[in-house]
Design an enzyme around this catalytic site. Sequence first.
Site, PDB file in Angstrom:
ATOM      1  N   LYS A  69     -15.230  56.245 -85.527  1.00 11.40           N
ATOM      2  CA  LYS A  69     -14.925  57.644 -85.839  1.00 11.40           C
ATOM      3  C   LYS A  69     -13.719  57.756 -86.770  1.00 11.40           C
ATOM      4  O   LYS A  69     -13.574  58.751 -87.489  1.00 11.40           O
ATOM      5  CB  LYS A  69     -14.669  58.440 -84.552  1.00 11.40           C
ATOM      6  CG  LYS A  69     -15.911  58.685 -83.703  1.00 11.40           C
ATOM      7  CD  LYS A  69     -15.571  59.516 -82.477  1.00 11.40           C
ATOM      8  CE  LYS A  69     -16.815  59.884 -81.681  1.00 11.40           C
ATOM      9  NZ  LYS A  69     -17.483  58.736 -81.071  1.00 11.40           N
ATOM     10  N   SER A 101     -16.667  53.635 -80.749  1.00 10.32           N
ATOM     11  CA  SER A 101     -16.143  54.903 -81.264  1.00 10.32           C
ATOM     12  C   SER A 101     -14.903  54.783 -82.129  1.00 10.32           C
ATOM     13  O   SER A 101     -14.449  55.782 -82.682  1.00 10.32           O
ATOM     14  CB  SER A 101     -15.859  55.865 -80.108  1.00 10.32           C
ATOM     15  OG  SER A 101     -17.001  56.634 -79.834  1.00 10.32           O
ATOM     16  N   SER A 157     -13.203  61.899 -78.272  1.00 14.01           N
ATOM     17  CA  SER A 157     -14.261  60.981 -78.688  1.00 14.01           C
ATOM     18  C   SER A 157     -15.624  61.658 -78.592  1.00 14.01           C
ATOM     19  O   SER A 157     -16.571  61.139 -78.005  1.00 14.01           O
ATOM     20  CB  SER A 157     -14.248  59.695 -77.846  1.00 14.01           C
ATOM     21  OG  SER A 157     -14.899  58.648 -78.534  1.00 14.01           O
TER      22      SER A 157
END
Length: 504
Positions: free
Chosen positions: A148, A145, A328
């Site tokens: 991102k 993640s 997240s």
Amino acid sequence: MGATRRDAGGSPAGRSRRALAGAVAAVLAVGGYVALDVVDVVPGVLTLDSREEAPPPSARPQDGDGTDVDGGALGVEPGGRETLVPLAALSSSAPAPTTAGLTATLGQALADPALGPAVGMDVRDGLTGERLLDHGAQNPLTPASTAKLLAAAAISRSTDPATTFATRVVAGAGGGDVVLVAGGDTLLSPGKGDLGSVAGRAGLRDLATQVAASLRAEGRARVSVHLDDTFARGPALAPTWEPADVGLGLVGPVTMLGTTDARALPGHPAPDDPALHAASLFAAELTRAGITVTGGPGRRAAPADAKELGVVHSAPLVDVLALALDESDNTLTESLARSAAVTTGGVAPGSDDAGSTTGFPAVADWVRGRLGESGLDIRHVVLVDSSGLSRATRAPASVLADLLVGATTGADPRFADIVARLPVAGLTGTLDDRFLGSGGRDAAGIARAKTGTLTGVHALAGTVVDADGRLLVYAVLADRAGGTPQARAALDSVVATLAACGCR
């Protein structure tokens, strides 16, 4: 994906930390995280300690297991009340660590068996961008993640951060029809909106109240409700996602309309059709407002010149994007990326129900291309989706560090506003329960980071202030790591070691 999101309640200590974090976020939102600002104010602004001046953790009295005798590491006064006290001010003249010092100091932490044999780390001077440590930083690894950050940078560079998402209701083609038009807000409150919140800023009850008033003004009291979700329509789920992740609520269908009660949460999977769920809730609210609704909602495109009967607006994009990173949220990140890609013309709107032109690879290509246009070295970046949930995604630690340096040096002020609200170690978001053990405590309240977690993959990318008061940027990826608790503790230790050393 990043560390899983938790319920709003949690433990009493967790609730207290989150309450304190609200004050931190409010302060950070004012100034951003640009180099011109950080000369005078420490990133994160506040730390957890009960004294007027927070001494380095090594100088605090400790008991046998390394816990502060007075509870200082958790910011707990002898009476049990958590407090926040400002750190000493940053100085642009604070000495930067040396490559030799960092190599010697971080070597043992980076060699922790829990991180496995494939570790990449990049450490940069936050004020100048100079690379201070390259430990396999150029090697493409699975970022989970932390990817991102790539999506967030592309979105923030392409779209006005003050942009809001409008959810409208318009008159249908027939005299008894109204159409709920999706506009990208997937955080609608199922009831009344809350102007003080990001999730739930706009409410379906408020929208229904407006529409009911408009209908009554026209002498109408009976309608059917339809849904138009043609804006940025695309496939709901990526073929590279594990079905178990969907079933566990770690990700949900990507749509351009949704409500807070239908968000995918760990242990609480989203409904199969969040947009239609929202339309059903709107119909119920319209009934509550005194309008008779006939039948159930179905899909129908709104007329091009339809009269608007009501509209509500989401929180600004910058706030929604910050929330997606803080929690997240895979689904929210994918939705924001798709919306931005279509709105800016980087991806054509879906031409059919399958939404082939707005599929996950197409949007990921837009993210990658937008970053390349902005000057980022994307030669070794492979994006399969925009959230980092797909294991085939690859990126070097150096690329993440490059993005963060753009924020800390002021070269990328829009992204700086996002970085300023990344989770704080031991306080907020996906870091609210990290850096609290003895191995990570030196960075508690000081480090900021975007987390990344998949089975065997663990990552952190963010900023920290070292013992000499120098702002540093770091990105560390380990994609052949051991068990989650051990790998997380090892990563926390790496960042805490960086925070505690002058490394000169």
